[in-house]
Structure formats: structure tokens, C-alpha cells
Design a protein around this motif. Structure first.
Motif, PDB file in Angstrom:
ATOM      1  N   ARG A   8       0.676  -1.212   0.020  1.00 27.86           N
ATOM      2  CA  ARG A   8       0.094   0.108  -0.086  1.00 27.86           C
ATOM      3  C   ARG A   8       0.804   1.330   0.196  1.00 27.86           C
ATOM      4  O   ARG A   8       0.597   2.106  -0.671  1.00 27.86           O
ATOM      5  CB  ARG A   8      -0.936  -0.114   1.315  1.00 27.86           C
ATOM      6  CG  ARG A   8      -1.620   1.210   1.526  1.00 27.86           C
ATOM      7  CD  ARG A   8      -2.335   1.834   0.365  1.00 27.86           C
ATOM      8  NE  ARG A   8      -2.795   3.279   0.686  1.00 27.86           N
ATOM      9  CZ  ARG A   8      -2.170   4.212  -0.040  1.00 27.86           C
ATOM     10  NH1 ARG A   8      -1.048   4.267  -0.655  1.00 27.86           N
ATOM     11  NH2 ARG A   8      -2.743   5.480   0.289  1.00 27.86           N
ATOM     12  N   THR A  92     -15.646   0.563   8.925  1.00 27.19           N
ATOM     13  CA  THR A  92     -14.948   1.756   8.409  1.00 27.19           C
ATOM     14  C   THR A  92     -16.227   2.474   7.582  1.00 27.19           C
ATOM     15  O   THR A  92     -16.321   1.916   6.851  1.00 27.19           O
ATOM     16  CB  THR A  92     -13.724   1.195   7.577  1.00 27.19           C
ATOM     17  OG1 THR A  92     -12.993   0.410   8.418  1.00 27.19           O
ATOM     18  CG2 THR A  92     -12.833   2.474   7.168  1.00 27.19           C
ATOM     19  N   TRP A 109     -10.668   1.781  -4.066  1.00 29.66           N
ATOM     20  CA  TRP A 109     -11.099   0.881  -3.457  1.00 29.66           C
ATOM     21  C   TRP A 109     -11.714  -0.525  -4.113  1.00 29.66           C
ATOM     22  O   TRP A 109     -11.475  -1.474  -3.627  1.00 29.66           O
ATOM     23  CB  TRP A 109     -12.586   1.565  -2.634  1.00 29.66           C
ATOM     24  CG  TRP A 109     -13.139   0.419  -1.625  1.00 29.66           C
ATOM     25  CD1 TRP A 109     -14.146  -0.202  -1.499  1.00 29.66           C
ATOM     26  CD2 TRP A 109     -12.652   0.237  -0.252  1.00 29.66           C
ATOM     27  NE1 TRP A 109     -14.162  -1.253  -0.442  1.00 29.66           N
ATOM     28  CE2 TRP A 109     -13.244  -0.806   0.234  1.00 29.66           C
ATOM     29  CE3 TRP A 109     -11.270   1.065   0.245  1.00 29.66           C
ATOM     30  CZ2 TRP A 109     -12.818  -1.119   1.618  1.00 29.66           C
ATOM     31  CZ3 TRP A 109     -11.016   0.421   1.451  1.00 29.66           C
ATOM     32  CH2 TRP A 109     -11.693  -0.543   2.088  1.00 29.66           C
ATOM     33  N   ILE A 112      -8.256  -2.083  -3.932  1.00 26.50           N
ATOM     34  CA  ILE A 112      -7.555  -2.420  -2.502  1.00 26.50           C
ATOM     35  C   ILE A 112      -8.521  -2.887  -1.696  1.00 26.50           C
ATOM     36  O   ILE A 112      -8.127  -3.555  -0.581  1.00 26.50           O
ATOM     37  CB  ILE A 112      -6.900  -1.396  -1.915  1.00 26.50           C
ATOM     38  CG1 ILE A 112      -7.529  -0.048  -1.630  1.00 26.50           C
ATOM     39  CG2 ILE A 112      -5.671  -0.836  -2.959  1.00 26.50           C
ATOM     40  CD1 ILE A 112      -7.863  -0.285  -0.221  1.00 26.50           C
ATOM     41  N   SER A 116      -7.763  -4.603   1.840  1.00 28.58           N
ATOM     42  CA  SER A 116      -8.162  -3.856   3.281  1.00 28.58           C
ATOM     43  C   SER A 116      -8.882  -4.550   4.236  1.00 28.58           C
ATOM     44  O   SER A 116      -8.782  -4.681   5.256  1.00 28.58           O
ATOM     45  CB  SER A 116      -8.789  -2.667   2.883  1.00 28.58           C
ATOM     46  OG  SER A 116      -9.273  -1.899   3.796  1.00 28.58           O
ATOM     47  N   ILE A 119      -6.478  -6.955   5.939  1.00 27.82           N
ATOM     48  CA  ILE A 119      -5.846  -6.011   7.016  1.00 27.82           C
ATOM     49  C   ILE A 119      -6.733  -6.090   8.173  1.00 27.82           C
ATOM     50  O   ILE A 119      -6.334  -6.208   9.234  1.00 27.82           O
ATOM     51  CB  ILE A 119      -5.250  -5.014   6.749  1.00 27.82           C
ATOM     52  CG1 ILE A 119      -4.278  -5.257   5.377  1.00 27.82           C
ATOM     53  CG2 ILE A 119      -4.798  -3.991   7.417  1.00 27.82           C
ATOM     54  CD1 ILE A 119      -3.859  -3.933   4.673  1.00 27.82           C
ATOM     55  N   ARG A 120      -7.788  -5.761   7.936  1.00 29.40           N
ATOM     56  CA  ARG A 120      -8.864  -5.678   9.231  1.00 29.40           C
ATOM     57  C   ARG A 120      -9.061  -6.868   9.799  1.00 29.40           C
ATOM     58  O   ARG A 120      -9.014  -6.872  11.306  1.00 29.40           O
ATOM     59  CB  ARG A 120      -9.979  -4.913   8.817  1.00 29.40           C
ATOM     60  CG  ARG A 120      -9.887  -3.477   8.496  1.00 29.40           C
ATOM     61  CD  ARG A 120     -11.304  -2.852   8.376  1.00 29.40           C
ATOM     62  NE  ARG A 120     -12.047  -3.232   7.263  1.00 29.40           N
ATOM     63  CZ  ARG A 120     -12.044  -2.987   6.193  1.00 29.40           C
ATOM     64  NH1 ARG A 120     -11.580  -2.032   5.586  1.00 29.40           N
ATOM     65  NH2 ARG A 120     -13.012  -3.496   5.102  1.00 29.40           N
TER      66      ARG A 120
END
Length: 137
Positions: A8, A92, A109, A112, A116, A119-120
Motif C-alpha cells: 500500500r 470503516t 477501493w 484495494i 483492506s 488487513i482488518r
């Protein structure tokens, strides 16, 4: 997860989640209910390799309206469950400030978004591991 975060950043300055530095832009604590919920936010042009993050405090966050930018807020919420268990969740939200920011963010978006989410999920797993709890089915 580290690989995704590094990708990122594309070699630019990274956003540190573990250390708050008031001299550098990044996540700002917007609200907290100790032991239950933490809300953090940031503003910038997330779709650019450098993200062009803005240094804004909690008071300025609500009023921030710079056209061509976006602002995001993310929470971590711990909800008690029967038997002493706890459900930890995150949500989010992003507000794009103008049509150009919306177009760029949608494209960003679409590329990614799935990463994302990973990652969360990893962040929630790490919190669970630090608390010493096993995952619930």
C-alpha cells in the motif's frame, strides 16, 4: 499483513498504527469509551501513493471539507456476550469530499478493498491473540 501494508505504501512514508506522533499526519483518536470502543480517523487522498494525509485533530475532523479529499473513520467495538465472552468488531466509513474524490476513491477501493478487508481481519485476530482468547464459531 506486513506485505499488504508495505505494498500500500509503495515505498513512501508509512502510516504507523502503533505510535501516535502529533507532528505527523495519520490516525487521530476521535473518541473512546475505555474498555468498549475506540474510534480513529484520518483525512487525505488515500488513492495516491503518498496518500497526502492531512494533520487534523479531533475537533477539526468533523469540519474538514477540503474538496478533492476524503476522510475516514474506523472503530473497534467490544461487546460483552453471555458467559464472559466478547464480540470484537470493526467498521470503516469514508466520506468523499466532491465528485472527483468520489471517482478516484471508487477506483482505488475497487483495487484495494479486498486486501483492506484482510488487513482488518488480521488486526482483529491480533487483538484476540493479545487478549488470550480463542476464536468463537
Amino acid at each position: 499483513m506486513r506485505w499488504l501494508v508495505l505494498l500500500r505504501g509503495l515505498g513512501s512514508a508509512k502510516i504507523k498504527l502503533t505510535q501516535a506522533d502529533p507532528q505527523k499526519p495519520g490516525f487521530t483518536v476521535l473518541g473512546e469509551e475505555p474498555g468498549r470502543e475506540l474510534v480513529v480517523g484520518m483525512a487525505g487522498r488515500f488513492w495516491l501513493p503518498t496518500a497526502e494525509l492531512c494533520r487534523i485533530g479531533p475537533a477539526e475532523f468533523m469540519e474538514f471539507a477540503r474538496p478533492g479529499y476524503a476522510k475516514m473513520a474506523m472503530n473497534f467495538l467490544a461487546e460483552p456476550r453471555p458467559g464472559g465472552a466478547c464480540l470484537l468488531s470493526t467498521e470503516t466509513r469514508v466520506r468523499c469530499l466532491g465528485p472527483q474524490a468520489r471517482r478516484y476513491f471508487r477506483l482505488y477501493w475497487s483495487l484495494i478493498g479486498p486486501f483492506s478487508g484482510l488487513i482488518r481481519k488480521e488486526a482483529l485476530r491480533l487483538v484476540r491473540r493479545q487478549l488470550g482468547q480463542s476464536p468463537q464459531a
